[in-house]
Motif scaffolding. Structure first.
Motif, PDB file in Angstrom:
ATOM      1  N   ASN A 184       0.832  -1.076  -0.079  1.00  0.00           N
ATOM      2  CA  ASN A 184       0.032  -0.108   0.022  1.00  0.00           C
ATOM      3  C   ASN A 184       1.106   1.371  -0.050  1.00  0.00           C
ATOM      4  O   ASN A 184       0.484   2.339  -0.549  1.00  0.00           O
ATOM      5  CB  ASN A 184      -0.830   0.193   1.027  1.00  0.00           C
ATOM      6  CG  ASN A 184      -1.960  -0.863   0.923  1.00  0.00           C
ATOM      7  OD1 ASN A 184      -2.358  -1.434  -0.148  1.00  0.00           O
ATOM      8  ND2 ASN A 184      -2.710  -1.307   1.959  1.00  0.00           N
ATOM      9  N   THR A 185       1.979   1.258   0.705  1.00  0.00           N
ATOM     10  CA  THR A 185       2.912   2.417   0.853  1.00  0.00           C
ATOM     11  C   THR A 185       3.798   2.400  -0.430  1.00  0.00           C
ATOM     12  O   THR A 185       4.448   3.496  -0.648  1.00  0.00           O
ATOM     13  CB  THR A 185       3.701   2.449   1.934  1.00  0.00           C
ATOM     14  OG1 THR A 185       4.630   1.379   2.003  1.00  0.00           O
ATOM     15  CG2 THR A 185       2.790   2.577   3.193  1.00  0.00           C
ATOM     16  N   ALA A 201      -2.843  -6.750   1.513  1.00  0.00           N
ATOM     17  CA  ALA A 201      -2.866  -5.094   1.302  1.00  0.00           C
ATOM     18  C   ALA A 201      -4.293  -4.978   1.038  1.00  0.00           C
ATOM     19  O   ALA A 201      -4.693  -3.635   1.283  1.00  0.00           O
ATOM     20  CB  ALA A 201      -1.926  -5.084   0.033  1.00  0.00           C
ATOM     21  N   THR A 206      -3.697   2.428   3.966  1.00  0.00           N
ATOM     22  CA  THR A 206      -2.330   2.672   3.437  1.00  0.00           C
ATOM     23  C   THR A 206      -1.888   3.611   4.830  1.00  0.00           C
ATOM     24  O   THR A 206      -2.216   4.561   5.161  1.00  0.00           O
ATOM     25  CB  THR A 206      -2.638   3.679   2.325  1.00  0.00           C
ATOM     26  OG1 THR A 206      -3.061   2.860   1.354  1.00  0.00           O
ATOM     27  CG2 THR A 206      -1.047   4.200   2.072  1.00  0.00           C
TER      28      THR A 206
END
Ligand code: SF4
Ligand code: SF4
Length: 705
Positions: A184-185, A201, A206
């Motif tokens: 997510n990042t 995810a 996030t």
């Protein structure tokens, strides 16, 4: 991200220091043991074979996969340890890179973004997770609380095992948390392939904080696990490859090890009981390989589940034999390592009484680490060694302890003393005259040459008749059958007659190495002087001793068991069974023929060639065959505890509803015959049921034809 890196690295240093301290302790403790240079020498001389063994046994998990459900689960969990090491590489990379650049988007150079690696990491983690579910189910199903003594886990440290499963579970879920958050990042190294991480995810927010938390948790769990592993039975992760590397080849079966002191084979003419190590009387008489066995036991209980002694209610569990020694070694280790032993020995006032008692505890004794009933229950059947997935050599431990008991303490079941005396005085366990050894020949209608110093020129095989084969009525039938079959097939053979003495097997397996050595040297001299090259033996104990143990003393011959030779003669058309034997027959594998020497096929091949025979395997057969109870010199001891092993075996044979039980060993013949007679007397077996050697079946089919 700097604080994350500092926390992660400080935790790592602390955990590695704790684990390192433990590893050093284990190393120093093993170094207190006796040297075993032959193990290192062998490994050095067989590098290629050892690499192959590591591939097959450690990476291929050959033995474990024989136990299909738990073996498959273990296979995946073990491979997860290797493959997920790459995830830890990524985790530490992210930790450091995050501190330096502020972005923990590390990937392993060259292969680090390859989707196949991402897939493999996720796949093995999911497979390991399923493996954990399987382990949980297996442990619940086989729980000692439910099955009591019948559980292979009975006696194992159950808490530690459950904690291990819990920690592996923690490794996996924190891995997915860390990887899912990294997806997510945008810090995740793989654009595709890592299917499970991507799925996780999708349900995570996030968040860089979540990613950092996942990263620290994943590393933290591994560090706690590392410290736990080196302090628990899970140590086998690191020691199993070493134990396999230094185990005896091809396995810890076949030959008994010669007695060694200070790493050298003991020469009885020069040995001094004051300075030499005679077997194992205290824990430090164990070799470092013995200590490695202690460290490597996984407490899986496979050995225990196969042990005939344990399965018939005796106190011997091969697993507990190892664990009890291990626990004792750990208990005394701090004092031994600190040099307190000398103080204890002199009764120094500053040594507490309980420590003194611990240090002076005998290895074997009523109040010892190992109870004598445990030690003397072993039949040397080899089922434990055969099954142990990490190549622990239980029989070597047992023999060394027996040697000390017999030769130093003179402490062994008194009834076995008669056998030893007879061997010493008459060269056979029954104490019969050596002249009787050739009497069976008079019952044949052809000549059998008796070696007169030299083997006759035209004779190919020396027929090693053995004490039972020459002197015991039931075994004599096998001897005569084999002689007749060889005669029919045109194989030239001779016998030693009165010059033959017991091979020494019962003395050696009892622990009386000195007497074994005496008998073996006498026989080797006779055989070498006669110029013997090839030997055929009907007794698997003689066969094992002649083939595998006499080379230790300079007697090297080409030795076959009669079933091997007869199977070949049938195959070559020199023996042709014609008359049908319309019977259902179940074959009992003698331990010293099967497990110890891997002769499983030939006796069955012979039976398959006899027309009419319907072979029916028992549930426990071949490498999982169940002992008759006679090995390990048990033939010469009373069986006072639990159920008789031969009764257990015959009851199993009866479940196949046989017309005949066949075997290929004179001792099995006697043991099973006795149990069958008891069953007949109790009306639990048909009157016509009998036990015969496969050679008797073959001659019956040939002669009647
Ligand atoms: S050799 Fe056989 S009887 Fe002895 S401990 Fe192992 S399994 Fe049990
Ligand atoms: S000795 Fe081997 S088979 Fe027995 S419990 Fe230990 S690891 Fe398992």
């Amino acid at each position: 991200m700097l604080w994350v890196a500092i926390a992660g690295l400080v935790a790592t240093v602390v955990a590695v220091a704790l684990a390192g301290r433990r590893v050093l302790f284990l190393y120093r403790l093993a170094r207190l043991g006796q040297p075993a240079p032959e193990r290192i020498e062998y490994a050095k001389q067989h590098v290629g074979a050892e690499i192959k063994t590591q591939l097959v046994e450690v990476f291929g998990q050959r033995k474990l996969l024989k136990w299909t459900p738990s073996g498959t689960a273990h296979f995946f969990v073990m491979w997860a340890f290797f493959i997920l090491a790459t995830v830890y590489l990524e985790a530490y990379g992210a930790l450091i890179q995050g501190a330096i650049t502020g972005r923990p988007d590390f990937h392993i150079p060259l292969i680090g973004t390859w989707p196949v690696l991402g897939f493999l990491q996720d796949f093995i983690a999911v497979a390991a997770l399923l493996g954990l579910v399987a382990f949980t189910a297996i442990r619940i199903k086989n729980s000692p609380a439910k099955l009591g003594r019948g559980s292979r886990f009975s006696g194992s440290h159950l808490g530690g095992a459950w904690f291990t499963l819990f920690m592996i579970f923690n490794v996996i879920w924190t891995m997915f948390l860390f990887r899912g958050a990294a997806v997510n990042t945008g810090n995740f190294p793989y654009s595709s392939g890592a299917f499970a991480s991507e799925a996780v995810a999708a349900i995570l927010p996030t968040s860089e904080a979540l990613e950092a938390t996942g990263l620290l948790l994943h590393i933290g769990v591994m560090l706690v696990f590392l410290v736990f592993v080196v302090n628990s039975k899970h140590l086998h992760i690191f020691t199993a490859p070493l134990n396999v590397l230094f185990s005896r080849r091809p396995d810890g079966l076949g030959a008994a090890q010669p007695m060694r002191s200070g790493g050298k084979v003991l020469d009885f003419e020069e040995a001094d009981p004051e300075t030499d190590v005679f077997g194992r009387g205290k824990i430090t008489d164990t070799t470092w390989k013995g200590f490695l066995d202690f460290y490597t036991c996984t407490e899986c209980g496979r050995c225990q589940s196969q042990c005939p002694a344990w399965n018939t209610g005796k106190p011997l569990s091969p697993k507990m034999l190892i664990l009890d020694q291990r626990d004792h070694a750990f208990a005394v280790a701090p004092y031994l390592l600190a040099g307190d032993k000398a103080g204890a020995g002199t009764g120094a006032e500053n040594v507490p009484q309980d420590v003194l008692a611990l240090l002076d505890k005998p290895l074997v004794g009523e109040e010892g680490v190992i109870h004598p009933d445990v030690l003397w229950s072993c039949t040397n059947c080899g089922a434990c060694v055969e099954q142990c997935p990490v190549d622990i050599e239980h029989i070597d431990h047992i023999l060394d302890m027996r040697r000390y008991q017999v030769m130093i303490e003179s402490s062994f079941p008194s009834e076995a003393g008669v056998m030893l005396k007879n061997l010493e005085n008459k060269g056979n366990p029954w104490g019969m005259s050596e002249m009787k050894r050739a009497e069976w020949i008079e019952e044949l209608d052809f000549e059998v040459p008796i070696v007169d110093e030299k083997m006759p020129e035209d004779v190919e095989y020396l027929f090693w008749v053995g004490c039972a084969g020459a002197l015991e009525d039931r075994a004599k039938k096998t001897t005569k059958a084999v002689a007749e079959l060889l005669h029919i097939a045109g194989v030239k053979f001779a016998v030693l007659g009165p010059m033959e003495a017991c091979t020494g097997d019962p003395a050696r397996r009892l622990g009386m190495e000195f007497l074994f050595s005496m008998l073996a040297q006498q026989n080797i001299e006779t055989l070498n002087d006669a110029g013997v090259k090839k030997i055929v033996a009907t007794c698997p104990h003689c066969f094992n001793t002649l083939a595998n143990e006499y080379p230790q003393l300079g007697g090297t011959y080409e030795v076959v068991h009669h079933t091997q030779l007869l199977a070949r003669l049938v195959e070559e058309g020199k023996l042709t069974p014609i008359t049908p034997i319309e019977e259902k027959i179940t074959y009992h594998d003698p331990c010293f023929l099967g497990r110890h020497n891997k002769v499983y096929a030939q006796p069955r091949d012979i039976m398959a060639k006899v027309p009419g025979v319907r072979a029916q395997e028992m549930h426990r057969c071949k490498d999982r065959g169940f002992c008759c109870g006679a090995g390990g010199a048990r033939m010469w001891m009373e069986e006072r505890i639990g159920k008789r092993i031969n009764t257990e075996r015959v009851e199993e044979a009866l479940t196949t509803d046989p017309d005949t039980v066949s075997t290929a060993c004179p001792f099995c013949l006697v043991m099973l015959g006795d149990a069958i007679n008891e069953k007949k007397n109790a009306g639990q077996a048909k009157e016509t049921l009998e036990v015969v050697d496969v050679a008797q079946l073959l001659i019956k089919s040939i002669k009647q034809g």
